[in-house]
Design a protein around this motif. Structure first.
Motif, PDB file in Angstrom:
ATOM      1  N   THR A  71       5.867 -11.147   4.297  1.00 56.31           N
ATOM      2  CA  THR A  71       7.193 -11.031   4.985  1.00 56.31           C
ATOM      3  C   THR A  71       8.398 -12.081   4.218  1.00 56.31           C
ATOM      4  N   SER A  72       7.920 -13.060   3.802  1.00 58.99           N
ATOM      5  CA  SER A  72       8.772 -13.895   3.224  1.00 58.99           C
ATOM      6  C   SER A  72       9.619 -13.387   2.128  1.00 58.99           C
ATOM      7  N   LEU A  73       8.707 -12.264   1.225  1.00 55.56           N
ATOM      8  CA  LEU A  73       9.363 -11.607   0.301  1.00 55.56           C
ATOM      9  C   LEU A  73      10.527 -10.912   0.582  1.00 55.56           C
ATOM     10  N   HIS A  74      10.846 -10.295   1.827  1.00 54.20           N
ATOM     11  CA  HIS A  74      12.008  -9.627   2.371  1.00 54.20           C
ATOM     12  C   HIS A  74      12.243  -8.291   1.656  1.00 54.20           C
ATOM     13  N   ASN A  75      11.282  -7.687   1.200  1.00 56.60           N
ATOM     14  CA  ASN A  75      11.224  -6.456   0.625  1.00 56.60           C
ATOM     15  C   ASN A  75      10.272  -5.508   0.943  1.00 56.60           C
ATOM     16  N   PRO A  76      10.559  -4.391   1.656  1.00 52.82           N
ATOM     17  CA  PRO A  76       9.544  -3.549   1.936  1.00 52.82           C
ATOM     18  C   PRO A  76       8.466  -2.931   0.888  1.00 52.82           C
ATOM     19  N   GLU A  77       8.977  -3.001  -0.483  1.00 53.19           N
ATOM     20  CA  GLU A  77       8.203  -2.515  -1.528  1.00 53.19           C
ATOM     21  C   GLU A  77       6.811  -3.240  -1.748  1.00 53.19           C
ATOM     22  N   PHE A  78       6.740  -4.517  -1.282  1.00 55.03           N
ATOM     23  CA  PHE A  78       5.777  -5.434  -1.231  1.00 55.03           C
ATOM     24  C   PHE A  78       4.682  -5.161  -0.023  1.00 55.03           C
ATOM     25  N   ARG A  79       3.544  -4.961  -0.351  1.00 53.94           N
ATOM     26  CA  ARG A  79       2.640  -4.642   0.750  1.00 53.94           C
ATOM     27  C   ARG A  79       1.029  -5.181   0.510  1.00 53.94           C
ATOM     28  N   ILE A  80       0.297  -5.238   1.284  1.00 45.72           N
ATOM     29  CA  ILE A  80      -0.957  -5.762   1.309  1.00 45.72           C
ATOM     30  C   ILE A  80      -2.093  -4.663   1.210  1.00 45.72           C
ATOM     31  N   ILE A  81      -2.736  -4.741   0.421  1.00 40.20           N
ATOM     32  CA  ILE A  81      -3.814  -3.483   0.149  1.00 40.20           C
ATOM     33  C   ILE A  81      -5.138  -3.914   0.239  1.00 40.20           C
ATOM     34  N   LEU A  82      -6.226  -3.402   0.880  1.00 34.02           N
ATOM     35  CA  LEU A  82      -7.710  -3.582   0.747  1.00 34.02           C
ATOM     36  C   LEU A  82      -8.310  -2.876  -0.451  1.00 34.02           C
ATOM     37  N   ARG A  83      -8.925  -3.712  -1.364  1.00 31.54           N
ATOM     38  CA  ARG A  83      -9.762  -2.878  -2.531  1.00 31.54           C
ATOM     39  C   ARG A  83     -10.901  -3.688  -2.742  1.00 31.54           C
ATOM     40  N   LYS A  84     -11.882  -2.836  -3.576  1.00 31.94           N
ATOM     41  CA  LYS A  84     -12.947  -3.744  -3.780  1.00 31.94           C
ATOM     42  C   LYS A  84     -13.020  -4.850  -4.769  1.00 31.94           C
ATOM     43  N   SER A  85     -13.561  -5.803  -4.625  1.00 25.46           N
ATOM     44  CA  SER A  85     -13.481  -7.053  -5.826  1.00 25.46           C
ATOM     45  C   SER A  85     -14.529  -7.371  -6.747  1.00 25.46           C
ATOM     46  N   TYR A  86     -15.107  -6.595  -6.961  1.00 28.58           N
ATOM     47  CA  TYR A  86     -16.489  -6.846  -8.072  1.00 28.58           C
ATOM     48  C   TYR A  86     -16.303  -6.027  -9.071  1.00 28.58           C
ATOM     49  N   TRP A  87     -17.147  -6.226 -10.096  1.00 30.20           N
ATOM     50  CA  TRP A  87     -16.936  -5.391 -11.305  1.00 30.20           C
ATOM     51  C   TRP A  87     -18.192  -4.643 -11.898  1.00 30.20           C
ATOM     52  N   ASP A  88     -19.236  -5.130 -11.488  1.00 30.87           N
ATOM     53  CA  ASP A  88     -20.477  -4.557 -11.851  1.00 30.87           C
ATOM     54  C   ASP A  88     -20.733  -3.248 -11.065  1.00 30.87           C
ATOM     55  N   LEU A  89     -20.841  -2.209 -11.734  1.00 34.72           N
ATOM     56  CA  LEU A  89     -21.182  -0.928 -10.900  1.00 34.72           C
ATOM     57  C   LEU A  89     -22.281  -0.837 -10.309  1.00 34.72           C
ATOM     58  N   ALA A  90     -23.398  -1.600 -10.531  1.00 33.98           N
ATOM     59  CA  ALA A  90     -24.551  -1.636  -9.517  1.00 33.98           C
ATOM     60  C   ALA A  90     -24.183  -1.904  -8.528  1.00 33.98           C
ATOM     61  N   TYR A  91     -23.139  -2.644  -8.053  1.00 31.74           N
ATOM     62  CA  TYR A  91     -22.846  -3.128  -6.390  1.00 31.74           C
ATOM     63  C   TYR A  91     -22.175  -1.925  -5.753  1.00 31.74           C
ATOM     64  N   ASP A  92     -21.963  -0.933  -6.492  1.00 32.90           N
ATOM     65  CA  ASP A  92     -21.317   0.142  -5.642  1.00 32.90           C
ATOM     66  C   ASP A  92     -22.538   0.577  -4.653  1.00 32.90           C
ATOM     67  N   ASP A  93     -23.775   0.552  -5.287  1.00 30.70           N
ATOM     68  CA  ASP A  93     -24.930   1.119  -4.381  1.00 30.70           C
ATOM     69  C   ASP A  93     -24.969   0.283  -3.313  1.00 30.70           C
ATOM     70  N   ASP A  94     -24.844  -0.974  -3.250  1.00 32.96           N
ATOM     71  CA  ASP A  94     -24.619  -2.042  -1.785  1.00 32.96           C
ATOM     72  C   ASP A  94     -23.743  -1.400  -0.914  1.00 32.96           C
ATOM     73  N   VAL A  95     -22.542  -1.003  -1.364  1.00 32.89           N
ATOM     74  CA  VAL A  95     -21.362  -0.829  -0.849  1.00 32.89           C
ATOM     75  C   VAL A  95     -21.694   0.621  -0.005  1.00 32.89           C
ATOM     76  N   MET A  96     -22.380   1.739  -0.963  1.00 35.00           N
ATOM     77  CA  MET A  96     -22.229   3.083  -0.324  1.00 35.00           C
ATOM     78  C   MET A  96     -23.670   3.192   0.695  1.00 35.00           C
ATOM     79  N   GLU A  97     -24.096   2.229   0.727  1.00 35.27           N
ATOM     80  CA  GLU A  97     -25.259   2.039   1.874  1.00 35.27           C
ATOM     81  C   GLU A  97     -24.699   2.373   3.234  1.00 35.27           C
ATOM     82  N   HIS A  98     -23.605   2.070   3.478  1.00 34.57           N
ATOM     83  CA  HIS A  98     -23.005   1.909   4.775  1.00 34.57           C
ATOM     84  C   HIS A  98     -21.757   3.016   4.578  1.00 34.57           C
ATOM     85  N   ARG A  99     -21.789   3.772   5.809  1.00 33.23           N
ATOM     86  CA  ARG A  99     -20.746   4.932   5.929  1.00 33.23           C
ATOM     87  C   ARG A  99     -19.404   4.398   5.415  1.00 33.23           C
TER      88      ARG A  99
END
Length: 450
Positions: free
Chosen positions: A169-197
């Motif tokens: 909010t302190s940036l006073h610019n609607p172009e700035f937003r917060i987004i949720l994304r995965k934050s790991y690099w090893d593709l093997a961890y996709d299996d852990d994430v995909m275990e849950h709906r």
């Protein structure tokens, strides 16, 4: 008073007395032999030269504190910066609704306090989505900026020393937003994430989005196969196919400039698969592609120059003139190291990517589990209580060898922090953060590699 800039944007404004108070608190908690020396008080009014000298000393002090793994990761240090951020932006503690984007454009509205730190907000979003506790650590909140082509540009991963609501909010610019994304690099961890709906849905939405934005390369036949899987709502199969595509799991950065293979080359950098990928446009308009493996980077650093502003200290917070550079020393051949520099407003985000790749490699090397590492972090955090007291979670990665000097995880702290005096002007440029990120994942090259 002094402005503390993080990533070229005003984070907070502090006085000498506040920094002295922080210093005394750190000394009390950790001992005088651990905390660096603090610039002494002066009885008489400071001359302009002395004011500038003190600013430089304070900047070095702040850099030294946050480089120390104990001090820089302490709740005392982080809470000081969060409180100063809130006071500077004059945002009272109250309940608010914060919008967090998902990759498919869906908005998740969470009710939080303006004083909630990054981990609190992440947990609130996970709770709203019914994401299990043991999967929360696989995701992070990122500050992004909308681009003209309908995509977005990464500003930074939100850190523990900031308050997400205040930061956006302190940036006073609607172009700035917060987004949720995965934050790991090893593709093997996709299996852990995909275990849950919910984990599967989040990963699927991010994969579809990255393909639509052109961040993952797809040929016509692959596109046809993906379309067919989408129509069948075969999300796991869709992700499995996407994992075989070029740049899957990479973060793509805005076009910038590099000095490799020669000065002034325009480049598009992508981070993923334990490397930085360069698509370089040479002066003769020829495009060349190459990759720099993180295991062959001996060290790297982020430097910044912050111009003094004679206007209001908080003016145009979203428009930063700060010049940021990421430089890394690379093992080009068995006995030849060479510095490669990237000049980009996203240099800090690039540095954070490199550090997190190293962290993952070291966990794997030590036989550790990234799932356990994330669980420990989540369980080590106290959910928001009535008293609003925050409890610092354990570090994500301990030093792998107790006999070695602990690695300063600079990128996860105030990388490229600069203190600017408010009440005086000085030279146009200020170069700070000439500190190096040691790389425990660095490997030499044997003859068979050449």
């Amino acid at each position: 008073a002094y402005n503390i800039h993080v990533n070229g944007v005003l984070h907070c404004r502090v006085r000498y007395s506040q920094l002295l108070g922080l210093h005394e608190q750190l000394r009390k908690e950790y001992g005088a032999n651990v905390v660096p020396a603090f610039p002494p008080k002066k009885i008489f009014t400071l001359t302009p030269a002395e004011v500038e000298q003190r600013r430089e000393q304070l900047e070095k002090y702040m850099q030294a504190v946050r480089q120390d793994p104990t001090l820089g990761g302490s709740e005392t240090f982080n809470s000081f910066l969060r409180k100063a951020q809130q006071e500077t932006q004059q945002i009272p503690t109250e309940e608010v609704v914060l919008e967090v984007l998902l990759s498919n454009g869906q908005k998740v509205k969470v009710t939080i306090l303006t004083s909630d730190q990054t981990e609190d907000v992440l947990e609130a979003v996970a709770s709203k989505l019914d994401l299990p506790d043991d999967l929360v650590g696989y995701f992070s909140l990122f500050l992004v900026r909308d681009t003209k082509d309908g995509a977005f540009s990464f500003v930074r991963k939100l850190q523990e020393f900031e308050l997400p609501y205040v930061s956006v909010t302190s940036l006073h610019n609607p172009e700035f937003r917060i987004i949720l994304r995965k934050s790991y690099w090893d593709l093997a961890y996709d299996d852990d994430v995909m275990e849950h709906r919910v984990g599967l849905n989040l990963l699927y939405a991010q994969t579809v989005s990255d393909i639509e934005h052109g961040w993952i390369l797809v040929n016509k036949e692959q596109h046809r196969q993906l379309k067919s899987l989408q129509e069948k709502v075969s999300k796991k199969e869709f992700i499995r196919l996407a994992q075989t595509l070029k740049y899957y799991g990479y973060l793509k950065f805005d076009p910038c400039v590099t000095d490799f293979p020669e000065k002034g080359c325009h480049v598009v950098v992508s981070a993923g698969n334990n490397e930085l990928n360069f698509q370089v446009r040479l002066p003769n308009e020829q495009i060349k592609e190459g990759s720099f493996k993180v295991t062959r980077m001996r060290c790297w650093r982020v430097t910044s120059s912050v111009p003094m502003s004679n206007g209001p200290s908080g003016s145009s917070p979203g428009k930063s003139e700060v010049k940021l550079e990421l430089a890394f020393e690379y093992l080009m051949s068995k006995d030849r190291l060479q510095w490669v520099t990237i000049t980009s407003p996203q240099a800090i985000m690039l540095s954070i990517c490199l550090q997190s790749m190293v962290d993952e490699l070291m966990v794997k090397k030590s036989g550790g589990s990234i799932r356990k590492m994330f669980r420990r972090r989540v369980n080590g955090a106290l959910r928001r209580s009535d008293s609003q007291q925050a409890v610092k979670s354990p570090p994500l990665l301990d030093s792998p060898d107790a006999s070695r000097e602990p690695m300063a995880k600079l990128s996860s702290k105030l990388t490229s922090v600069s203190l600017r005096g408010i009440s005086h002007s000085s030279s146009a440029n200020d170069v700070g953060a000439n500190d190096f990120h040691g790389n425990y994942a660095f490997e030499g090259i044997g003859d068979e590699d050449l």
